[in-house]
Write a protein that holds these residues in place. Structure first.
Motif, PDB file in Angstrom:
ATOM      1  N   ARG A  60       0.849  -1.182   0.000  1.00 21.24           N
ATOM      2  CA  ARG A  60       0.000   0.000   0.000  1.00 21.24           C
ATOM      3  C   ARG A  60       0.890   1.240   0.000  1.00 21.24           C
ATOM      4  N   SER A  62       1.116   5.657  -1.232  1.00 23.34           N
ATOM      5  CA  SER A  62       0.350   6.871  -1.525  1.00 23.34           C
ATOM      6  C   SER A  62       1.201   7.813  -2.353  1.00 23.34           C
ATOM      7  N   ASN A 121       2.836   3.453   2.737  1.00 22.01           N
ATOM      8  CA  ASN A 121       2.012   3.905   3.851  1.00 22.01           C
ATOM      9  C   ASN A 121       2.690   3.663   5.193  1.00 22.01           C
ATOM     10  N   PRO A 309      -9.156   5.241  -6.543  1.00 20.85           N
ATOM     11  CA  PRO A 309      -7.721   5.525  -6.452  1.00 20.85           C
ATOM     12  C   PRO A 309      -7.070   5.978  -7.750  1.00 20.85           C
ATOM     13  N   GLY A 312      -4.940   8.906  -7.104  1.00 21.13           N
ATOM     14  CA  GLY A 312      -4.106   8.821  -5.916  1.00 21.13           C
ATOM     15  C   GLY A 312      -4.308   9.960  -4.929  1.00 21.13           C
ATOM     16  N   VAL A 315      -5.457   9.890   0.405  1.00 19.69           N
ATOM     17  CA  VAL A 315      -4.801  10.287   1.650  1.00 19.69           C
ATOM     18  C   VAL A 315      -4.488  11.779   1.656  1.00 19.69           C
ATOM     19  N   ASN A 316      -4.240  12.361   0.494  1.00 21.97           N
ATOM     20  CA  ASN A 316      -3.975  13.803   0.434  1.00 21.97           C
ATOM     21  C   ASN A 316      -5.195  14.603   0.896  1.00 21.97           C
TER      22      ASN A 316
END
Length: 419
Positions: A60, A62, A121, A309, A312, A315-316
């Motif tokens: 995983r 990011s 991650n 995703p 991407g 998470v941002n």
């Protein structure tokens, strides 16, 4: 009766977004405690990553933007992340596998050192754990919340071990299936994308050239993300979004057959796929909380929203949530306002819900646009890609926004102005 612990803020969830929120709020002068249901030894997390061999990549990863890098730098986490392992990428190449459309992005055209960083991650978590170790944040791991009551001011949490915590503000950062969000009664809008993501780390015959590659196949987007493996630069993290049936087929293949299928789907842009690590598969669903706040309560990150995703950005968006919430709370704290008041928390909701919904809509548009294989829409898609490639001013403007170098950003995410 147990006397409750008293804190300004309780963050539920010690993942990337939860630890970011905790660090930002602690820097703002608040008393912060983090609750994590799984056992977590901060020092052991960092040591485990440091012990990993060069080929032991986390499946995983990011694609952290410049805005995310800035947030992590200001919170004291980036230096550890950088010393462990990061993979800056300077180019991005996106093409339609069913047509002739292709778009390229270059850091050099923007006079930037890179477009972003691919970071495992667990490396990001390790950097945040090191920063938390050096902070005044209190961490309780291996604990679960079994109940929550709304008080006249704040919330009362009841833990499964019998302890109670009284907090002016509770923040849900415990992921897409957030238990604390359910206790708060915040409803979600969600639907299945009809895609599963197959993820793994692969080795390629040719170097990845510090380039993030993405091909839109007949089944869904396939991304090759460059990983820093030392001298050879021949490892990539792949995210293959495809139909559930195709994903099941890919997972059933032996390594040799999988590498062959992957190479063909990727049009052998980096030569043959010469090796693969263990594969994992995840169903993809879009989720969005109908609202982000209630009195004494807020949701951030995957607890508030999940998106496809393909760009991407997941998470941002979560890190920006954490930065924006901490900014709102810091300002309220300095003014002597109640940091858990719904009127205060709605300032955060106004700032982030619109931005997150815009990104969600953009990703859904891209997914729909590239989901059609033939017909007039395919012609429009390829014509549009070619035109976009020939419009460097527009292209650069949009990529700067995607990198977090322009647009509406919380202060924590902004790059310092050079004088």
């Amino acid at each position: 009766m147990t006397t409750p612990e008293v804190h300004d803020v309780v963050v539920v969830g010690a993942g990337m977004v939860g630890l970011t929120a905790a660090l930002a709020l602690e820097q703002a002068g608040l008393d912060v405690v983090v609750l994590e249901q799984h056992p977590l030894d901060l020092a052991a997390v960092v040591e485990a990553v440091e012990r990993e061999p060069a080929s032991g990549f986390d499946p995983r990863v990011s694609a952290l933007t410049c805005a995310s890098q800035q947030i992590l730098t200001r919170l004291g986490a980036w230096s550890t992340i950088e010393n462990l392992r990061i993979s800056p990428y300077t180019e991005m190449d996106v093409w339609d596998g069913l047509g002739t459309g292709e778009i390229t992005f270059s850091a050099y055209a923007l006079h930037e050192p890179c477009l972003g960083h691919i970071v495992e991650n667990r490396v990001t978590v390790a950097g945040l754990c090191r920063a938390v170790e050096q902070s005044g944040i209190e961490l309780h791991s291996g604990v679960r919340v079994r109940g929550m009551q709304q008080l006249a001011q704040g919330r009362l949490l009841e833990l499964e071990d019998g302890r109670q915590i009284n907090a002016r503000l509770v923040i849900a950062a415990d992921g897409a299936h957030s238990a604390i969000r359910k206790l708060a009664g915040i409803p979600m809008c969600e639907w299945d994308y009809g895609h599963h993501a197959v993820v793994t780390t692969v080795q390629t015959e040719q170097p990845h050239q510090a380039t993030a590659w993405q091909r839109f196949t007949e089944d869904g987007p396939l991304a090759f993300l460059p990983l820093n493996d030392g001298a050879d630069q021949q490892h990539c993290s792949i995210v293959w979004s495809t139909s559930p049936d195709h994903a099941k087929h890919l997972m059933a293949l032996d390594d040799e057959a999988f590498c062959a299928a992957l190479g063909q789907a990727f049009e052998h842009r980096l030569g043959a796929i010469t090796g693969t690590a263990e594969r994992f598969v995840f169903p993809l669903r879009q989720r969005h909380a109908q609202y982000y706040v209630k009195p004494g309560f807020a949701v951030i990150g995957d607890a508030a929203h999940t998106i496809h995703p393909l760009a991407g950005q997941g998470v941002n968006l979560g890190l920006l949530d954490a930065a924006q919430l901490s900014e709102v709370i810091q300002q309220a704290h300095q003014r002597g306002e109640d940091i858990g008041a719904e009127a205060v928390l709605r300032r955060f909701q106004r700032a982030r819900q619109t931005e997150n919904l815009k990104m969600t809509a953009a990703m859904e548009t891209f997914r729909q646009l590239f989901g059609y294989q033939n017909g007039w829409l395919g012609l429009v898609r390829n014509t549009g890609m070619r035109l976009f490639q020939r419009m460097p001013v527009v292209k650069n403007h949009l990529v700067l926004q995607a990198m977090g170098l322009s647009g509406s950003l919380p202060e924590l995410a902004k790059r310092p102005i050079k004088v």
